[in-house]
Motif scaffolding. Sequence first.
Motif, PDB file in Angstrom:
ATOM      1  N   HIS A  16       0.782  -1.234   0.000  1.00 30.92           N
ATOM      2  CA  HIS A  16       0.000   0.000   0.000  1.00 30.92           C
ATOM      3  C   HIS A  16       0.814   1.285   0.000  1.00 30.92           C
ATOM      4  O   HIS A  16       0.269   2.344  -0.282  1.00 30.92           O
ATOM      5  N   PRO A  49      -4.066   0.190  -5.197  1.00 26.38           N
ATOM      6  CA  PRO A  49      -3.627  -0.561  -4.022  1.00 26.38           C
ATOM      7  C   PRO A  49      -4.672  -0.620  -2.908  1.00 26.38           C
ATOM      8  O   PRO A  49      -4.651  -1.522  -2.090  1.00 26.38           O
ATOM      9  N   ASN A  50      -5.591   0.333  -2.865  1.00 19.80           N
ATOM     10  CA  ASN A  50      -6.608   0.328  -1.813  1.00 19.80           C
ATOM     11  C   ASN A  50      -7.599  -0.816  -1.976  1.00 19.80           C
ATOM     12  O   ASN A  50      -8.330  -1.129  -1.043  1.00 19.80           O
ATOM     13  N   ARG A  63      -5.060   2.104   7.585  1.00 19.46           N
ATOM     14  CA  ARG A  63      -5.619   2.731   6.387  1.00 19.46           C
ATOM     15  C   ARG A  63      -7.055   3.186   6.588  1.00 19.46           C
ATOM     16  O   ARG A  63      -7.555   3.995   5.844  1.00 19.46           O
TER      17      ARG A  63
END
Length: 64
Positions: A16, A49-50, A63
């Motif tokens: 991430h 990437p999330n 996150r």
Amino acid sequence: MLNSLMRRIAGRCETHDRASYVVTARLEQEAGMPASPPPADFTDAHLDPNLIDCGHAWCRTRRH
């Protein structure tokens, strides 16, 4: 092994905390900057990437 240990101590996730076109384009748009041209590779152009679960509980809580 040392790299992964150092990343964990620093609270950095290999999945991430990596630059991606999707994230960069979103930041450029929010800042009012002209959009960068997308990369030629389809995967690089659409990788967010999330949307990826790295499997680290500490990363998920950081996150969100």
